[in-house]
Design an enzyme around this catalytic site. Structure first.
Site, PDB file in Angstrom:
ATOM      1  N   ALA A  33      10.125   3.409  -2.359  1.00  0.00           N
ATOM      2  CA  ALA A  33      11.507   2.945  -2.538  1.00  0.00           C
ATOM      3  C   ALA A  33      11.540   1.629  -3.310  1.00  0.00           C
ATOM      4  CB  ALA A  33      12.200   2.779  -1.195  1.00  0.00           C
ATOM      5  N   PRO A  39       0.838  -1.207   0.000  1.00  0.00           N
ATOM      6  CA  PRO A  39       0.000   0.000   0.000  1.00  0.00           C
ATOM      7  C   PRO A  39       0.867   1.249   0.000  1.00  0.00           C
ATOM      8  CG  PRO A  39       0.025  -1.017   2.187  1.00  0.00           C
ATOM      9  CD  PRO A  39       0.773  -1.950   1.264  1.00  0.00           C
ATOM     10  N   ASP A  43      15.119   3.093   3.225  1.00  0.00           N
ATOM     11  CA  ASP A  43      14.171   2.358   2.386  1.00  0.00           C
ATOM     12  C   ASP A  43      14.802   1.824   1.097  1.00  0.00           C
ATOM     13  OD1 ASP A  43      12.513   3.176   4.386  1.00  0.00           O
ATOM     14  OD2 ASP A  43      10.906   3.867   3.082  1.00  0.00           O
ATOM     15  N   SER A  72       6.799   1.534  -0.056  1.00  0.00           N
ATOM     16  CA  SER A  72       6.371   1.229  -1.433  1.00  0.00           C
ATOM     17  C   SER A  72       7.107   2.090  -2.458  1.00  0.00           C
ATOM     18  CB  SER A  72       4.855   1.380  -1.579  1.00  0.00           C
ATOM     19  OG  SER A  72       4.506   2.719  -1.774  1.00  0.00           O
TER      20      SER A  72
END
Ligand code: PMV
Length: 328
Positions: free
Chosen positions: A116, A107, A158, A114
């Site tokens: 990264a 999500p 990330d 998400s």
């Protein structure tokens, strides 16, 4: 025509969110939920993105964006894909148009990395399409350029965790250390489905620290020591201790003002259902929590999160970082 697929994992912060902005480590796990990018060459010089999961498709011709489906402009995320694709083409010295299909099990704006994961997969797929054999370090660095578009100047956790997978200990000015465990830790991530902005939450903590420096410094010190102990507990597979540390960490994050009632409810419901421990993960203010339980309790914890109208996902640590493969 050759198509290359690249996938990269998302992440969950186990310990150290917010404190890592000031000092001490963050302990971050790569999770077995991935972002996927499929890339192939075009005959023209357009960069075409199909990101229907995010509700748009369209292409760049130079810097001008032409929507095909969805809104005229989808902001920073689209700009990040473009940045990653262009920087990678520049890095390997190729001038070509590309068709890119972007899909994700993660999500967005929920603290699971998400953006990264998508940036890392974008870079890797473009590199692999032109057989550039990019080292992991270059993939991570190029993906960071996209991360900067979305997040300003993020810590770099990330893009690193998405590139390398596994477990990272990250500390500002010191860098990354990667770990693997010999045992599997299944845990549950519960998504509140409420989007939030990391930057705004980091600012909120900073303002509280300006108003109450001694108090907030004390809380940060406690989170730093929990993060160090948490890594030890993880390495020693001391699961009850890991759970206690997560519970205390959640209390301290609440004290910093970054929890919300839905996160608190999901955290308490998980503990009530027998989890060793539960805490919010990431910046807070919405996004996700994580709970950690023995195998027989996982189902109960899953249901408890669901009853709070959270979106539960059973996840594992993923030691597989970015991966590419050709689909002819
Ligand atoms: O964006 P998130 O939810 O993964 O949270 C980032 C962690 C913070 O410590 C809150 C911010 C940071 O840059 O380290």
């Amino acid at each position: 025509m050759m198509i290359v697929e690249a996938t990269a994992p998302g992440k969950a912060i186990l310990f150290g969110e917010h404190s890592v902005v000031y000092r001490g480590p963050a302990i971050v796990l790569a999770i077995d939920k991935r972002a996927r990018v499929l890339t192939r060459e075009r005959d023209d010089d357009r960069l075409f993105f199909d990101a229907m999961d995010l509700g748009f498709s369209g292409y760049f011709e130079g810097d001008a964006y032409q929507p095909v489906t969805g809104e005229a402009w989808r902001g920073k995320r689209l700009e990040a894909f473009k940045e990653c694709a262009r920087k990678t083409l520049g890095h390997i010295g190729v001038e070509k148009g590309l068709d890119m299909t972007v899909r994700s099990e993660l999500p967005i704006a929920a603290g699971l990395g998400s953006s990264a994961a998508l940036c890392v997969a974008t870079v890797a797929s473009v590199g692999a399409l032109f057989e550039a054999d990019l080292p992991l370090e270059d993939i991570s660095t190029l993906a960071y350029e996209g991360e900067k578009v979305v997040h300003g100047t993020p810590s770099g956790v990330d893009n690193n965790i998405s590139t390398y997978g596994g477990i990272l200990r990250y500390e500002k000015d010191i860098g990354f250390e990667r770990f693997e465990l010999e045992y599997e830790i299944p845990f549950i991530i519960g998504n509140t489905r409420r989007k939030r902005s990391t930057k705004r939450l980091v600012d909120r903590v900073r303002r509280l620290r300006d108003r109450e420096p001694e108090l907030v410094e004390g809380i940060i010190d406690s989170i730093v020591s929990i993060s160090e102990s948490g890594l030890e507990a993880l390495k020693e597979s001391d699961l009850p201790r890991l759970g206690d540390l997560m519970n205390v960490n959640h209390g301290l994050l609440s004290a910093l003002g970054v929890s919300i009632s839905k996160l608190d409810m999901m955290v308490h419901a998980s503990r009530g259902a027998g989890a060793y421990g539960a805490k919010l993960t990431g910046a807070g203010g919405g996004g996700c929590m994580m709970a950690f339980a023995s195998e027989p309790k996982l189902e109960d914890v899953y249901r408890a999160i669901h009853r709070c109208r959270g979106d539960p996902h059973l996840v594992k640590v993923s030691y597989e970082g970015v991966k590419t493969r050709r689909l002819e």
